[in-house]
Design an enzyme around this catalytic site. Structure first.
Site, mmCIF file in Angstrom:
data_model
loop_
_atom_site.group_PDB
_atom_site.id
_atom_site.type_symbol
_atom_site.label_atom_id
_atom_site.label_comp_id
_atom_site.label_asym_id
_atom_site.label_seq_id
_atom_site.Cartn_x
_atom_site.Cartn_y
_atom_site.Cartn_z
ATOM 1 N N ARG A 106 -0.610 6.619 1.523
ATOM 2 C CA ARG A 106 1.150 6.230 1.260
ATOM 3 C C ARG A 106 1.975 6.920 2.603
ATOM 4 O O ARG A 106 3.106 6.389 2.923
ATOM 5 C CB ARG A 106 0.811 7.366 0.491
ATOM 6 C CG ARG A 106 0.657 6.658 -0.898
ATOM 7 C CD ARG A 106 0.699 8.149 -1.911
ATOM 8 N NE ARG A 106 0.179 9.411 -2.294
ATOM 9 C CZ ARG A 106 -0.424 9.793 -3.253
ATOM 10 N NH1 ARG A 106 1.096 10.197 -3.389
ATOM 11 N NH2 ARG A 106 -1.218 10.525 -3.675
ATOM 12 N N GLU B 140 -6.875 18.955 -2.527
ATOM 13 C CA GLU B 140 -7.460 20.423 -3.993
ATOM 14 C C GLU B 140 -7.794 19.825 -4.606
ATOM 15 O O GLU B 140 -8.809 21.020 -5.116
ATOM 16 C CB GLU B 140 -5.944 19.760 -4.919
ATOM 17 C CG GLU B 140 -5.443 20.911 -4.952
ATOM 18 C CD GLU B 140 -4.304 20.532 -6.342
ATOM 19 O OE1 GLU B 140 -4.029 19.323 -6.585
ATOM 20 O OE2 GLU B 140 -3.596 21.107 -6.874
HETATM 21 C C1 PRP Z 1 -1.664 12.347 -0.964
HETATM 22 C C2 PRP Z 1 -0.485 12.583 0.059
HETATM 23 C C3 PRP Z 1 -0.534 13.177 1.594
HETATM 24 C C4 PRP Z 1 -1.651 14.609 1.375
HETATM 25 C C5 PRP Z 1 -0.798 15.933 0.950
HETATM 26 O O1 PRP Z 1 -2.500 11.906 0.234
HETATM 27 O O2 PRP Z 1 -0.405 11.502 0.029
HETATM 28 O O3 PRP Z 1 -1.462 12.452 2.436
HETATM 29 O O4 PRP Z 1 -1.510 14.190 -0.043
HETATM 30 O O5 PRP Z 1 -1.543 16.632 0.419
HETATM 31 P P1 PRP Z 1 -1.782 18.095 1.128
HETATM 32 O O6 PRP Z 1 -0.506 18.349 1.767
HETATM 33 O O7 PRP Z 1 -2.332 19.056 0.158
HETATM 34 O O8 PRP Z 1 -3.288 17.575 2.383
HETATM 35 P P2 PRP Z 1 -3.831 11.756 -0.545
HETATM 36 O O9 PRP Z 1 -4.993 12.080 0.194
HETATM 37 O O10 PRP Z 1 -3.817 11.453 -2.146
HETATM 38 O O11 PRP Z 1 -4.305 10.020 -0.953
HETATM 39 P P3 PRP Z 1 -3.276 8.782 -0.298
HETATM 40 O O12 PRP Z 1 -2.573 8.988 0.939
HETATM 41 O O13 PRP Z 1 -4.372 7.711 -0.274
HETATM 42 O O14 PRP Z 1 -3.287 8.564 -1.964
HETATM 43 MG MG MG Z 2 -1.658 10.401 1.412
#
Ligand code: PRP
Ligand code: MG
Length: 155
Positions: free
Chosen positions: A43, A80
């Site tokens: 993202r 998480e």
């Molecule tokens: C989500 C979001 C952040 C991260 C934040 O990414 O885009 O990168 O979680 O979480 P944290 O501060 O607890 O580490 P995700 O890993 O879900 O994947 P994506 O960006 O690929 O959708």
């Molecule tokens: Mg992410």
């Protein structure tokens, strides 16, 4: 964990443009000149390249492991639920390059910490880490080994 979703921002072109403008202006006002924008898979890729284009500087992707060719380095981190690994090409950054790292959200901070550690291990100077949304009650910013800027904060 409450899910804060950034996709509604992109449904409105003007809101999305304003969001990119605010992030870009923040980088322009930093006292240290920034050489490149680093975006985090997936993202962070929504915001980082648009900022880099406005700033007329390179965009550098940090990807989830197993996607990049050539010589790379990896850093694993806790989420998480479970864990994940980030990877960057060794040739992507040069020593002392001044970078800003961009992602959509800071929750526990594990993701941003992993990215900053990767960049630092390649000798880059992490001028700042930037997110659109920070979930402040999780205290993720305490984990991030660089200054952290968030555009919007939720408890
Ligand atoms: C989500 C979001 C952040 C991260 C934040 O990414 O885009 O990168 O979680 O979480 P944290 O501060 O607890 O580490 P995700 O890993 O879900 O994947 P994506 O960006 O690929 O959708
Ligand atoms: Mg992410």
């Amino acid at each position: 964990l409450l899910h804060r979703d950034i996709f509604p921002v992109m449904k409105n072109a003007e809101v999305f443009q304003d969001c990119i403008s605010l992030l870009t202006e923040h980088v322009e006002h930093l006292t240290t000149p920034v050489d490149a924008i680093v975006g985090l898979d997936a993202r962070g890729f929504i915001f980082g390249p648009l900022m880099a284009q406005r700033l007329n500087i390179p965009f550098i992707p940090v990807r989830k492991a197993g996607k990049l060719p050539g010589e790379t380095i990896k850093y694993s981190y806790q989420l998480e639920y479970g864990s994940d690994t980030f990877e960057i090409q060794k040739s992507a950054v040069h020593c002392r390059q001044r970078v800003v790292i961009v992602d959509d959200l800071l929750a526990t901070g594990g993701t941003m910490k992993a990215a900053a550690m990767l960049l630092k291990s390649l000798g880059a100077e992490v001028v700042e880490c930037m997110v659109v949304i920070e979930l402040t009650s999780l205290k993720g910013r305490d984990k991030v080994p660089a200054p952290l800027y968030s555009m919007i904060q939720y408890h």
